[in-house]
Design an enzyme around this catalytic site. Sequence first.
Site, PDB file in Angstrom:
ATOM      1  N   LYS A 186     -34.919 -16.860  50.354  1.00 35.12           N
ATOM      2  CA  LYS A 186     -34.667 -18.247  49.940  1.00 35.12           C
ATOM      3  C   LYS A 186     -35.904 -18.832  49.246  1.00 35.12           C
ATOM      4  O   LYS A 186     -37.011 -18.719  49.759  1.00 35.12           O
ATOM      5  CB  LYS A 186     -34.328 -19.072  51.174  1.00 35.12           C
ATOM      6  CG  LYS A 186     -34.155 -20.557  50.919  1.00 35.12           C
ATOM      7  CD  LYS A 186     -33.663 -21.252  52.168  1.00 35.12           C
ATOM      8  CE  LYS A 186     -33.611 -22.755  51.986  1.00 35.12           C
ATOM      9  NZ  LYS A 186     -33.022 -23.416  53.179  1.00 35.12           N
TER      10      LYS A 186
ATOM     11  N   ASP B 273     -35.877 -19.782  58.523  1.00 37.52           N
ATOM     12  CA  ASP B 273     -35.378 -21.091  58.106  1.00 37.52           C
ATOM     13  C   ASP B 273     -34.744 -21.806  59.298  1.00 37.52           C
ATOM     14  O   ASP B 273     -33.752 -21.327  59.848  1.00 37.52           O
ATOM     15  CB  ASP B 273     -34.356 -20.917  56.977  1.00 37.52           C
ATOM     16  CG  ASP B 273     -34.060 -22.226  56.273  1.00 37.52           C
ATOM     17  OD1 ASP B 273     -34.426 -23.288  56.811  1.00 37.52           O
ATOM     18  OD2 ASP B 273     -33.463 -22.191  55.190  1.00 37.52           O
ATOM     19  N   ASP B 274     -35.305 -22.913  59.688  1.00 35.62           N
ATOM     20  CA  ASP B 274     -34.779 -23.735  60.801  1.00 35.62           C
ATOM     21  C   ASP B 274     -34.911 -23.043  62.157  1.00 35.62           C
ATOM     22  O   ASP B 274     -34.082 -23.257  63.047  1.00 35.62           O
ATOM     23  CB  ASP B 274     -33.307 -24.135  60.579  1.00 35.62           C
ATOM     24  CG  ASP B 274     -33.093 -25.053  59.381  1.00 35.62           C
ATOM     25  OD1 ASP B 274     -34.051 -25.308  58.630  1.00 35.62           O
ATOM     26  OD2 ASP B 274     -31.950 -25.509  59.198  1.00 35.62           O
TER      27      ASP B 274
ATOM     28  N   ARG C 253     -41.590 -25.820  51.932  1.00 38.89           N
ATOM     29  CA  ARG C 253     -41.898 -24.627  51.134  1.00 38.89           C
ATOM     30  C   ARG C 253     -42.905 -24.944  50.017  1.00 38.89           C
ATOM     31  O   ARG C 253     -43.755 -24.122  49.677  1.00 38.89           O
ATOM     32  CB  ARG C 253     -40.606 -24.035  50.553  1.00 38.89           C
ATOM     33  CG  ARG C 253     -39.784 -23.355  51.632  1.00 38.89           C
ATOM     34  CD  ARG C 253     -38.297 -23.328  51.344  1.00 38.89           C
ATOM     35  NE  ARG C 253     -37.598 -23.185  52.623  1.00 38.89           N
ATOM     36  CZ  ARG C 253     -37.270 -22.017  53.175  1.00 38.89           C
ATOM     37  NH1 ARG C 253     -37.486 -20.891  52.529  1.00 38.89           N
ATOM     38  NH2 ARG C 253     -36.689 -21.973  54.350  1.00 38.89           N
TER      39      ARG C 253
ATOM     40  N   ASN D   8     -39.235 -25.212  59.240  1.00 38.41           N
ATOM     41  CA  ASN D   8     -39.087 -26.471  59.997  1.00 38.41           C
ATOM     42  C   ASN D   8     -38.360 -26.149  61.292  1.00 38.41           C
ATOM     43  O   ASN D   8     -37.887 -25.042  61.496  1.00 38.41           O
ATOM     44  CB  ASN D   8     -38.332 -27.547  59.189  1.00 38.41           C
ATOM     45  CG  ASN D   8     -36.998 -27.089  58.633  1.00 38.41           C
ATOM     46  OD1 ASN D   8     -36.850 -26.842  57.438  1.00 38.41           O
ATOM     47  ND2 ASN D   8     -36.009 -26.937  59.499  1.00 38.41           N
TER      48      ASN D   8
ATOM     49  N   HIS E 225     -35.812 -22.235  47.046  1.00 42.58           N
ATOM     50  CA  HIS E 225     -35.616 -23.671  47.271  1.00 42.58           C
ATOM     51  C   HIS E 225     -36.717 -24.551  46.699  1.00 42.58           C
ATOM     52  O   HIS E 225     -37.013 -25.627  47.223  1.00 42.58           O
ATOM     53  CB  HIS E 225     -35.409 -23.974  48.769  1.00 42.58           C
ATOM     54  CG  HIS E 225     -34.385 -25.073  48.964  1.00 42.58           C
ATOM     55  ND1 HIS E 225     -33.960 -25.521  50.188  1.00 42.58           N
ATOM     56  CD2 HIS E 225     -33.724 -25.832  48.043  1.00 42.58           C
ATOM     57  CE1 HIS E 225     -33.068 -26.488  50.021  1.00 42.58           C
ATOM     58  NE2 HIS E 225     -32.919 -26.682  48.725  1.00 42.58           N
TER      59      HIS E 225
ATOM     60  N   SER F   3     -30.397 -23.302  49.740  1.00 42.70           N
ATOM     61  CA  SER F   3     -29.882 -23.128  51.104  1.00 42.70           C
ATOM     62  C   SER F   3     -28.520 -22.426  51.104  1.00 42.70           C
ATOM     63  O   SER F   3     -27.696 -22.615  50.205  1.00 42.70           O
ATOM     64  CB  SER F   3     -29.753 -24.479  51.806  1.00 42.70           C
ATOM     65  OG  SER F   3     -31.034 -25.026  51.979  1.00 42.70           O
TER      66      SER F   3
HETATM   67 MG    MG Z   1     -35.221 -25.207  56.829  1.00 42.29          MG
END
Ligand code: MG
Length: 468
Positions: free
Chosen positions: A137, A40-41, A84, A287, A139, A162
């Site tokens: 996660k 994530d990120d 997602r 992302n 989401h 998140s």
């Molecule tokens: Mg993210």
Amino acid sequence: MDRRGFLKGVGASVLGAVVSPLAAAAAEERRPNFVVIFADDLGYGDLGCFGHPTLRTPHLDRMAAEGAKLTQFYSAASVCTPSRAGLMTGRLPIRNGMCSDKRAVLFPDSGGGLPESELTIARLLKSKGYATACVGKWHLGHLPQFLPTSHGFDYYYGIPYSNDMDRTAGAHRDACIDPKVEYFNVPLMRNEEVIERPADQSTITKRYAEEAVAFIKRAKDKPFFLYLAHSMPHVPLFASEDFADTSLRGIYGDVITEIDWSVGRVLDTLRAEGLAENTLVIFTSDNGPWLVFKEHGGSSGLLRDGKGSTWEGGMREPTIAWWPGTIKGQTVITDMASTLDVLPTFAELAGADVPKARVYDGWSMADVLKGKGRGRRNVMYYYRGTQLRAIRKGPWKMHLYTKTEYVAGKVEKHEPPLLFNVERDPSEKYDVAAAHADVIADLKKEIAAHEATVERGPSQLEIPLKKA
Ligand code: MG
């Protein structure tokens, strides 16, 4: 039908046809397992094998050395929820309401989620007898009708949105940069039940890894699909005792090192169980890095900008595919591909039919992964919310709108559009629009053709939670 049921049913009804059901069972056995490990990120520049100078990722580096690095691989969007949704369905989020210009992602006070009418990878593979689990996660909606267990997963363990949500303390930025577990009252769920609140995030990466390993061991007699979606390195960052203060890259590095360790746990389990040569594992991220968090955010390396933006750093992800014996080691795939291509790839490899009556935005990567052909994707659309901000076709990327997100400022409209050759200029530094009017005209035509296929429905992200 499970294999035993299949053998019993067919074997009993076809006299003397002992070989054919066994052969069919063997074919069934050869259906590959699939594992998607989703960070994530995570930024394009955050792995050792993608060039980070101080972040050590030995397990991911080994995975890349034994498999393929994909250097032009895109997520479906530059923030969590739409990204997602794209991965799970193989469809751009603009097609199913999983994006919005008012709320970028789903929140704990959201009443919407991935519509039941959408076919997820999990549901598709279940039709072929796969065991399925989602760890981490989600989401895509936290109400029961939207949870993984309502979307084709046999099992769910994780934080459903998140890790910076349900905040109980201070300003968001302060709480994220100097975090304590109790500042974020996020639930940890097993299937539809909350089993811990607040989730102890300091051990969550480790527990996700153990859940993933346990599922593989449980499911190994059937083909299986494991979706392991880490909650980090999305802020707030927490590492367990074993990893805290171990990295030159600070807490962000500690977190990545722990995720890297967990990748090692998964791959070691596949090797130990004799499953490695029958399992395709894809590692990528939802992302780009959340740059406004500075040292607590990642790096997009040589790419421009990060999370939320439609510059390359927002959506191009460090991606590795591993399938010993099928994907050749030390491969670097520069063909364009996307998380949107994961569903069609798995469908082809599992022999599952994708419904003809809906629009898909992906192409199978099976040939290119096997080294038997070129990538089928030649175009990529970059949406922010419901706005199409950029398009890439071949090496050419055209921006109609740009904005660096999470800082003040307006969306900038470009007329004439900006144009970059992102193969020669991956950093998007040199606008060459003036010399390529023909390319711009072609890309505009491509957009018009794409937009004719898009039916914009109501946004799921704007539906409020009904008060009980
Ligand atoms: Mg993210």
